[in-house]
Design a protein around this motif. Structure first.
Motif, PDB file in Angstrom:
ATOM      1  N   GLY A  44     -67.525 -59.297 -65.137  1.00 35.12           N
ATOM      2  CA  GLY A  44     -68.403 -59.965 -64.869  1.00 35.12           C
ATOM      3  C   GLY A  44     -68.502 -61.727 -65.724  1.00 35.12           C
ATOM      4  N   THR A  45     -69.372 -60.785 -66.626  1.00 42.26           N
ATOM      5  CA  THR A  45     -69.389 -61.560 -67.739  1.00 42.26           C
ATOM      6  C   THR A  45     -68.208 -62.363 -67.917  1.00 42.26           C
ATOM      7  N   ALA A  46     -67.311 -61.968 -68.399  1.00 46.52           N
ATOM      8  CA  ALA A  46     -66.224 -63.315 -68.110  1.00 46.52           C
ATOM      9  C   ALA A  46     -66.216 -64.573 -67.324  1.00 46.52           C
ATOM     10  N   ILE A  47     -65.881 -63.768 -66.435  1.00 42.61           N
ATOM     11  CA  ILE A  47     -66.039 -64.901 -65.000  1.00 42.61           C
ATOM     12  C   ILE A  47     -66.932 -65.661 -64.745  1.00 42.61           C
ATOM     13  N   GLY A 100     -66.029 -58.837 -58.730  1.00 38.93           N
ATOM     14  CA  GLY A 100     -66.615 -58.756 -59.578  1.00 38.93           C
ATOM     15  C   GLY A 100     -66.006 -58.400 -60.563  1.00 38.93           C
ATOM     16  N   ALA A 101     -64.792 -57.236 -60.461  1.00 42.66           N
ATOM     17  CA  ALA A 101     -63.977 -56.716 -61.264  1.00 42.66           C
ATOM     18  C   ALA A 101     -63.285 -57.840 -62.288  1.00 42.66           C
ATOM     19  N   ALA A 102     -62.724 -58.505 -60.968  1.00 43.58           N
ATOM     20  CA  ALA A 102     -61.365 -60.015 -61.758  1.00 43.58           C
ATOM     21  C   ALA A 102     -60.993 -60.716 -61.450  1.00 43.58           C
ATOM     22  N   LEU A 152     -66.694 -69.535 -65.154  1.00 39.29           N
ATOM     23  CA  LEU A 152     -67.081 -70.396 -63.790  1.00 39.29           C
ATOM     24  C   LEU A 152     -67.674 -71.098 -64.386  1.00 39.29           C
ATOM     25  N   GLU A 153     -69.184 -70.965 -65.131  1.00 38.68           N
ATOM     26  CA  GLU A 153     -70.205 -71.664 -65.147  1.00 38.68           C
ATOM     27  C   GLU A 153     -69.547 -73.121 -66.065  1.00 38.68           C
TER      28      GLU A 153
END
Length: 280
Positions: free
Chosen positions: A69-72, A173-175, A76-77
């Protein structure tokens, strides 16, 4: 082999190895020349390889797998913050969690304030979800465009038609996959545009109620799913609504058509012509 003497008509035998040296020498010289040319070409192409590899290292990869979730969220932001022309989003699954809406509202207001066009597709069921409706009312008032469909194929976020984000599994949320390949981004954009063309707009006046076209579209999709043999659970998951809401629609149609079983209901829907009109 023989060697001709100085006397006419007289020849003397010589060792074959000596004759071979004489015959093979021109071939060896040619081979040596080819080897030198090969070495020269290899050296030249190795320089080209270095230039090519350096250029590729400076390019962004066409596909990047984002895990966790953090990397995504961070990737994305950053992409959305860099978005200058247009942000396209398809959000299936019905109403969104309140905490997600709070984060999205802050981000989207910043986006809209700098003149970026924003278009979002939700499923019809968000029209019955007060938190999502409140969010929609605010972004629409700020200039965003929002439409709804009975069914949205899959979640996608496209920034300036240059980079897109799609999930890689049901656990979104996983990948996620960051896509920068121009052909794939173009395909995803065209898919969004096709959905947008048949979606029903949500404006400030219609956000608080469901127009009849929305109800009819949802009902039609449910009826078609029943004919296809889908269960209430799979229909609810696909349309982003509760299983209980699907059961209400199914019960209403069963009563209207006088069905006594699920199998009979599918048959009656398919043969009664109800899909040619709409269900009240």
């Amino acid at each position: 082999m023989s060697e001709r003497s100085s006397e006419p008509g007289v020849a003397y035998p010589v060792p074959p190895t000596a004759a071979a040296v004489s015959v093979l020498r021109p071939l060896r010289e040619q081979l040596d020349e080819h080897r030198r040319a090969e070495r020269s070409l290899r050296a030249a192409f190795s320089q080209f390889d270095a230039v090519y590899n350096e250029a590729r290292r400076q390019e962004e990869p066409p596909f990047t797998l984002l895990l966790g979730g953090t990397a995504i969220t961070n990737t994305l932001e950053a992409a959305v913050d860099d978005c200058r022309e247009e942000l396209l989003t398809a959000q299936p699954g019905g109403g969104r969690p309140v905490e997600h809406l709070v984060d999205a509202l802050d981000r989207d207001m910043r986006l809209l304030s700098r003149g970026t066009r924003q278009r979002t597709i939700y499923q019809h069921t968000v029209r019955a979800h007060p938190p999502t409706l409140a969010y929609i009312e605010q972004v629409v008032a700020a200039g965003a465009e929002v439409c709804t469909l009975a069914e949205v194929f899959e979640r996608v976020i496209i920034c300036d038609r240059e980079v897109a984000f799609i999930p890689v599994s049901d656990d979104r949320g996983a990948a996620a996959l960051e896509v920068r390949h121009p052909a794939v981004v173009r395909f995803l954009t065209q898919t969004f545009e096709r959905d947008w063309a048949r979606a029903i707009a949500v404006d400030e006046q219609s956000a608080a109620h469901k127009p009849s076209a929305v109800i009819s579209d949802t009902q039609r999709t449910i009826l078609q799913a029943i004919v296809s043999g889908e269960t209430d659970e799979s229909i609810a998951r696909r349309l982003g609504m509760s299983r209980r809401s699907v059961a209400v629609h199914v019960r209403k149609v069963s009563e209207q058509l006088g069905s006594r079983s699920r199998g009979q209901l599918g048959y009656l829907i398919a043969t009664s012509g109800v899909l040619d009109g709409h269900v009240e």
